[in-house]
Design an enzyme around this catalytic site. Structure first.
Site, short mmCIF file in Angstrom:
data_model
loop_
_atom_site.label_atom_id
_atom_site.label_comp_id
_atom_site.label_asym_id
_atom_site.label_seq_id
_atom_site.Cartn_x
_atom_site.Cartn_y
_atom_site.Cartn_z
N GLU A 1 0.69 -1.24 0.07
CA GLU A 1 -0.07 -0.06 -0.08
C GLU A 1 0.93 1.11 0.03
O GLU A 1 0.42 2.38 -0.65
CB GLU A 1 -1.08 0.32 1.24
CG GLU A 1 -1.79 1.43 1.53
CD GLU A 1 -2.71 1.56 0.20
OE1 GLU A 1 -3.09 2.72 0.54
OE2 GLU A 1 -2.90 0.60 -0.45
N HIS B 1 -12.12 5.22 -7.82
CA HIS B 1 -10.73 5.50 -7.77
C HIS B 1 -10.04 4.90 -8.92
O HIS B 1 -8.93 5.56 -9.59
CB HIS B 1 -10.19 4.93 -6.40
CG HIS B 1 -8.81 5.21 -6.08
ND1 HIS B 1 -7.99 6.61 -6.00
CD2 HIS B 1 -7.61 4.84 -5.79
CE1 HIS B 1 -6.89 6.65 -5.80
NE2 HIS B 1 -6.67 5.44 -5.42
#
Length: 355
Positions: free
Chosen positions: A78, A143
């Site tokens: 991430e 997104h």
């Protein structure tokens, strides 16, 4: 014929485009490794600029995020994605600043860099909401679309600044309309792919061309495309039942079939119009993407193939941006008593005149 030259900012735009493609790949990798919540906060990770490692940092993470134990591998997946996305945002900011400073230069794009800056700020907000809303499918899909839009617009800016590909002449209006429809259709298919991924429906069907051994299996479209899902639960792993996921998966398959037919038609029309290189490029991108989609089903979503499938979708978007850019309105130049349309085809310079 007038020569064309690169405009200031071309190399920066090209670098940003390459970085955007890498960010799309890293986003897919993060999503497919179930690392979207590898860091439960934003923009840091458990309150740090990197994943907690020391005993003191791990104790801090356990104290402040007791429901989210540290998984270092997912956390780094991430955070690496965030680092690259942040770097891309800085490049786009620089492009916007340079465009404002050079706005007096003829032909220098201004609206496009500013639109990209607004889009990347919106993308940052979606990145935050992806985490704070715990992978709410609507936000995850938005997104993804924002990432593809950023990539496509950066590529368009690079083309405009390159000066290497002038608009074609004598292009029929129906071909431009077909190319625009093809781009919209691919964007819609990307949205469907994002919905498949965010609802964990990629392996809802593990056979092909049938699904669960049936041509039309039991499907729940109402819940599969219920866009007002509650905000609050953790959507990691998905919340939908089997029939709803099957409906999503089958919709993506049908969409792929329709998009393929449309792109084959566009490729044929490009070939007939003498644009054989564009047609070949489109067919190559389509063939690779379809093959990767089939492999995802038959091989049960191996990570490398799934990431490549995301890149294949990005490649299709880039090819169609190129096609639409080349097919924009022809330049008309007055010459004597008549008009002459000037453009550069794939294989030759084509001149048309009307006396």
């Amino acid at each position: 014929m007038a020569t064309t030259t690169r405009r200031p900012g071309y190399r920066l735009a090209l670098g940003a485009t390459v970085l955007a493609l890498l960010v799309v790949m890293l986003g897919a990798y993060t999503r497919l490794t179930h690392a979207g919540l590898g860091c439960p906060d934003w923009p840091g990770c458990y309150g740090f600029i990197g994943v907690p490692q020391s005993e003191a940092q791990l104790a801090h993470a356990e104290r402040h995020f007791p429901d989210a134990p540290v998984e270092a591998d997912k956390g780094w997946n991430e955070m690496v994605h965030r680092y690259f996305a942040g770097s891309l945002g800085l490049l786009i900011l620089l492009l916007a600043v340079q465009a404002l400073r050079r706005r007096a230069i003829p032909g220098q794009p201004l609206k496009l860099p500013l639109a990209l800056l607004a889009l990347v700020l919106l993308q940052a907000a979606f990145g935050m909401w992806t985490v704070t809303l715990k992978l709410w499918p609507q936000v995850v899909t938005a997104h993804l679309l924002g990432g593809f839009a950023t990539l496509g617009l950066l590529f368009l800016l690079t083309l405009r600044l390159s000066g290497a590909l002038p608009p074609l002449a004598g292009v029929l209006r129906h071909l431009r309309v077909l190319a625009a429809l093809a781009l919209l259709a691919v964007v819609g298919q990307v949205a469907l792919g994002g919905w498949v991924s965010s609802n964990y429906a990629a392996v809802a069907c593990v056979d092909l061309p049938t699904c669960h051994g049936e041509w039309w299996p039991a499907m729940d479209f109402a819940n599969g495309f219920h866009l007002s899902q509650h905000i609050g639960p953790n959507y990691l792993g998905g919340q939908l039942d089997s029939d709803a996921r099957t409906a999503i998966h089958m919709s993506h398959r049908l969409g792929a079939l329709l998009v393929s037919v449309l792109l084959l038609g566009l490729a044929w029309q490009l070939h007939r119009g003498g644009l054989s290189r564009l047609a070949t490029l489109l067919l190559l991108a389509l063939g690779v993407q379809v093959s990767l989609g089939i492999a995802n089903v038959l091989l049960h979503l191996p990570l490398a193939v799934a990431v490549a499938h995301n890149l294949g979708g990005a490649s299709l978007v880039l090819v169609l941006v190129l096609v639409n850019y080349r097919l924009r309105a022809a330049q008309v130049v007055k010459q004597g008593a008549g008009l002459r349309l000037i453009g550069r085809g794939d294989d030759e310079v084509r001149l048309y005149s009307r006396q």
